[in-house]
Motif scaffolding. Sequence first.
Motif, PDB file in Angstrom:
ATOM      1  N   THR A 379       0.809  -1.216   0.000  1.00  0.00           N
ATOM      2  CA  THR A 379       0.000   0.000   0.000  1.00  0.00           C
ATOM      3  C   THR A 379       0.842   1.266   0.000  1.00  0.00           C
ATOM      4  O   THR A 379       0.350   2.332  -0.367  1.00  0.00           O
ATOM      5  N   SER A 380       2.132   1.164   0.421  1.00  0.00           N
ATOM      6  CA  SER A 380       2.946   2.379   0.532  1.00  0.00           C
ATOM      7  C   SER A 380       3.188   3.022  -0.824  1.00  0.00           C
ATOM      8  O   SER A 380       3.453   4.225  -0.896  1.00  0.00           O
ATOM      9  N   PHE A 381       3.103   2.230  -1.912  1.00  0.00           N
ATOM     10  CA  PHE A 381       3.289   2.782  -3.243  1.00  0.00           C
ATOM     11  C   PHE A 381       1.982   3.239  -3.874  1.00  0.00           C
ATOM     12  O   PHE A 381       1.992   3.815  -4.951  1.00  0.00           O
ATOM     13  N   MET A 382       0.851   2.945  -3.209  1.00  0.00           N
ATOM     14  CA  MET A 382      -0.441   3.225  -3.842  1.00  0.00           C
ATOM     15  C   MET A 382      -1.318   4.188  -3.060  1.00  0.00           C
ATOM     16  O   MET A 382      -2.431   4.491  -3.479  1.00  0.00           O
ATOM     17  N   THR A 383      -0.855   4.663  -1.898  1.00  0.00           N
ATOM     18  CA  THR A 383      -1.666   5.565  -1.092  1.00  0.00           C
ATOM     19  C   THR A 383      -1.037   6.952  -1.072  1.00  0.00           C
ATOM     20  O   THR A 383       0.160   7.088  -0.781  1.00  0.00           O
ATOM     21  N   PRO A 384      -1.797   7.998  -1.405  1.00  0.00           N
ATOM     22  CA  PRO A 384      -1.265   9.363  -1.382  1.00  0.00           C
ATOM     23  C   PRO A 384      -0.971   9.788   0.058  1.00  0.00           C
ATOM     24  O   PRO A 384      -1.479   9.176   0.995  1.00  0.00           O
ATOM     25  N   PRO A 385      -0.142  10.825   0.252  1.00  0.00           N
ATOM     26  CA  PRO A 385       0.365  11.737  -0.779  1.00  0.00           C
ATOM     27  C   PRO A 385       1.598  11.251  -1.527  1.00  0.00           C
ATOM     28  O   PRO A 385       1.884  11.710  -2.603  1.00  0.00           O
ATOM     29  N   VAL A 386       2.381  10.288  -0.956  1.00  0.00           N
ATOM     30  CA  VAL A 386       3.589   9.821  -1.642  1.00  0.00           C
ATOM     31  C   VAL A 386       3.300   8.445  -2.236  1.00  0.00           C
ATOM     32  O   VAL A 386       3.866   7.441  -1.829  1.00  0.00           O
ATOM     33  N   ALA A 387       2.383   8.381  -3.190  1.00  0.00           N
ATOM     34  CA  ALA A 387       2.058   7.139  -3.883  1.00  0.00           C
ATOM     35  C   ALA A 387       2.962   7.039  -5.108  1.00  0.00           C
ATOM     36  O   ALA A 387       2.595   7.436  -6.210  1.00  0.00           O
ATOM     37  N   MET A 388       4.159   6.508  -4.902  1.00  0.00           N
ATOM     38  CA  MET A 388       5.176   6.569  -5.945  1.00  0.00           C
ATOM     39  C   MET A 388       4.750   5.830  -7.206  1.00  0.00           C
ATOM     40  O   MET A 388       5.074   6.255  -8.323  1.00  0.00           O
ATOM     41  N   ALA A 389       4.037   4.714  -7.062  1.00  0.00           N
ATOM     42  CA  ALA A 389       3.592   3.981  -8.255  1.00  0.00           C
ATOM     43  C   ALA A 389       2.687   4.864  -9.109  1.00  0.00           C
ATOM     44  O   ALA A 389       2.772   4.849 -10.345  1.00  0.00           O
ATOM     45  N   ALA A 390       1.814   5.635  -8.459  1.00  0.00           N
ATOM     46  CA  ALA A 390       0.922   6.534  -9.200  1.00  0.00           C
ATOM     47  C   ALA A 390       1.719   7.616  -9.929  1.00  0.00           C
ATOM     48  O   ALA A 390       1.418   7.953 -11.079  1.00  0.00           O
ATOM     49  N   TYR A 391       2.760   8.140  -9.274  1.00  0.00           N
ATOM     50  CA  TYR A 391       3.574   9.172  -9.916  1.00  0.00           C
ATOM     51  C   TYR A 391       4.409   8.589 -11.062  1.00  0.00           C
ATOM     52  O   TYR A 391       4.604   9.254 -12.093  1.00  0.00           O
ATOM     53  N   TYR A 392       4.916   7.356 -10.879  1.00  0.00           N
ATOM     54  CA  TYR A 392       5.636   6.703 -11.977  1.00  0.00           C
ATOM     55  C   TYR A 392       4.730   6.566 -13.197  1.00  0.00           C
ATOM     56  O   TYR A 392       5.139   6.847 -14.327  1.00  0.00           O
ATOM     57  N   LEU A 393       3.484   6.130 -12.958  1.00  0.00           N
ATOM     58  CA  LEU A 393       2.560   5.935 -14.073  1.00  0.00           C
ATOM     59  C   LEU A 393       2.158   7.269 -14.694  1.00  0.00           C
ATOM     60  O   LEU A 393       2.074   7.387 -15.929  1.00  0.00           O
ATOM     61  N   LYS A 394       1.933   8.268 -13.870  1.00  0.00           N
ATOM     62  CA  LYS A 394       1.551   9.575 -14.393  1.00  0.00           C
ATOM     63  C   LYS A 394       2.627  10.135 -15.307  1.00  0.00           C
ATOM     64  O   LYS A 394       2.345  10.819 -16.304  1.00  0.00           O
ATOM     65  N   GLY A 395       3.888   9.822 -15.001  1.00  0.00           N
ATOM     66  CA  GLY A 395       4.982  10.337 -15.808  1.00  0.00           C
ATOM     67  C   GLY A 395       5.001   9.818 -17.230  1.00  0.00           C
ATOM     68  O   GLY A 395       5.587  10.457 -18.114  1.00  0.00           O
ATOM     69  N   VAL A 396       4.362   8.650 -17.475  1.00  0.00           N
ATOM     70  CA  VAL A 396       4.370   8.075 -18.823  1.00  0.00           C
ATOM     71  C   VAL A 396       2.965   7.945 -19.409  1.00  0.00           C
ATOM     72  O   VAL A 396       2.817   7.500 -20.545  1.00  0.00           O
TER      73      VAL A 396
END
Length: 471
Positions: A379-396
Motif C-alpha cells: 500500500t505504501s506505493f499506492m496511497t497518497p500523498p507519496v504514492a510513488m507507483a501513481a507518480y511513476y505511471l503519471k509520468g508516462v
Amino acid sequence: MSDPVLGMVMLGSFIVVILLGFPVAFTLMAMGIGFGYLSLEMRVFDLLVQRTYAVMANDVLISIPLFIFMGYVIERANILDRLFRALQLASGGLPGALAVATLATCAMFATATGIVGAVVTLMGLLAFPAMLRAGYDARLAAGVVCAGGCLGILIPPSIMFILYGATTGTSVARLYAAAFLPGLGLAALYMAYVMILALLRPSMAPKLPPEERDVPFGTVLLAVLTSFVPLAVLIMAVLGAILLGLATPSEAAAMGSAGAVLLAIAYRAFTFEKLKESVFLTARTTAMVCWLFVGAYIFTSVFGYLGGHHVVEKWFVEDLNLSPVTFLMVTQLIIFVLGWPLEWSEIVLIFVPIFLPLLDTFGIDPIFFGVLVGLNLQTSFMTPPVAMAAYYLKGVAPPQVKLGQIFAGCLPFVGIVVLAMTMLYIFPEIATWLPSYLYDTPQTGGSGADVLQAPSGGFQVDEEPQLPSLN
C-alpha cells in the motif's frame, strides 16, 4: 531531559525533517550522531565507524546488488513486450483479458526485477495504452498497472525480505518460503477482482475483438515457449536454489545475474552500452540502499541506547495492555499510515526495528510478522500523498489521464491488500506451511498470535549497544 524522552524527541524530529524533504539516509546519520553526542560524546563517532563496517561486511547484503543487476539486465533486454504479448494471447478468452495479462506480466517481471519503478514505468508504456485503446476504464487500467508493479516487494526473490532478514537476523530462505504463497495469492486476488468486475461491468473492461481472441494454438504456444518459459525457468532456478538450500541468496543472485546476461544474449539484446547502463544503475541503487542501511543502523542504535524503546514497550504493553492479535493490528495500522509519506525501505529499516523487541514480549514469529509487513507495504506505493507507483505511471501516461484517476484506480487494490492481510491473520498457515514443510520448523497455524516464536537477531533496537571505550 531524561534519555528516553531524548530518544522520543529524536524520533519525532526525524519524522518532521523527513516530511520537509531532506534525504533520508543522511538525515538518519545526522540525527543519530547529533543526539548520540549528547549522551555518548565522542564515542558516537566510533559507533559510526563500527556500524558502517558492520553493514559493509554483512554477507546477506551482497545479494542486493546482484539481484538489482539481474533486474536491470532483464529490463534492458526488451523481454517485457514479448512476455506481455504471449500472456495476452494466452488469456484472450478470459474476462478482462488485457488486465489479467497485465497483472500476470507484472507479477512475472516484478519477480525478476524487484524494482517497482521500472515495472510500473515499462507497463505504463506498454500495457496501459493498450488497455485504453481497447476501451478499458482509465481508473481500472491505472490500478492494474500500479498494483501489479508493486508485487515485486512481496513475491520472492524480494529485496525487501533481504533487508528485513538482515535487520532481524532471520533466514532469508525462510522469509522467501513464507512469502511465496501470500505473494501468489495476492496476485490471484487481483486477477479475480478484475475478472469479476469485467463480468459485472463489461463497459469497464470490454472483450477483445474476435481476431485477437481466436488465435491459432500453435501461435500461442510458440509465443509462450519463446518468452514466458525462459524467464520462468530463470526465476524458478534462482528461487528454487534458495528455497531448497542448494545455494545461499548471494550465490543464487550471482547465478541469476549470469542467467540474465545469457538470456539477453539469446534474445540478441545484449550490448556493451546496455551492460554499462545496468552496472551504473546497480551501483547507484546499491549505494542508496547501503547508506540508508548505515543511517538506520546508527539511528536505531542510538535510539536503543537512549532507552526510547522502553517508552514504546511501556506504551504497547502497559498503557494499551494489548493482546498479541491486537498488537499485530496496531503495528500494521501504524505501518500502513507511515506508508503515506514514506517508502517501504525507510519503513523496514527505521520503524520495523522499533517493533522487533516487542515480538518476543507478545510471542510472535518475526518471519510471520515480516510477511505481514511485506503485504502491508504494497500500500505504501499506492496511497497518497507519496504514492510513488501513481507518480511513476503519471509520468508516462497520456496527458488526458489525471493523477486523481490513478489514485482512484489504486484504492480498490489497496482494499484487496487489506483483505489479503485479514485472510493471513485468520489463516496463518498460508505463510507458515511452506517453511514448515521445507525446513521442518515447528510453526503451526491457529491465529496470527499463535504463531510460534523463532530466534531473531540482526540490528534490532538493543537496550545498550556495544560501544567502544573512551580509553
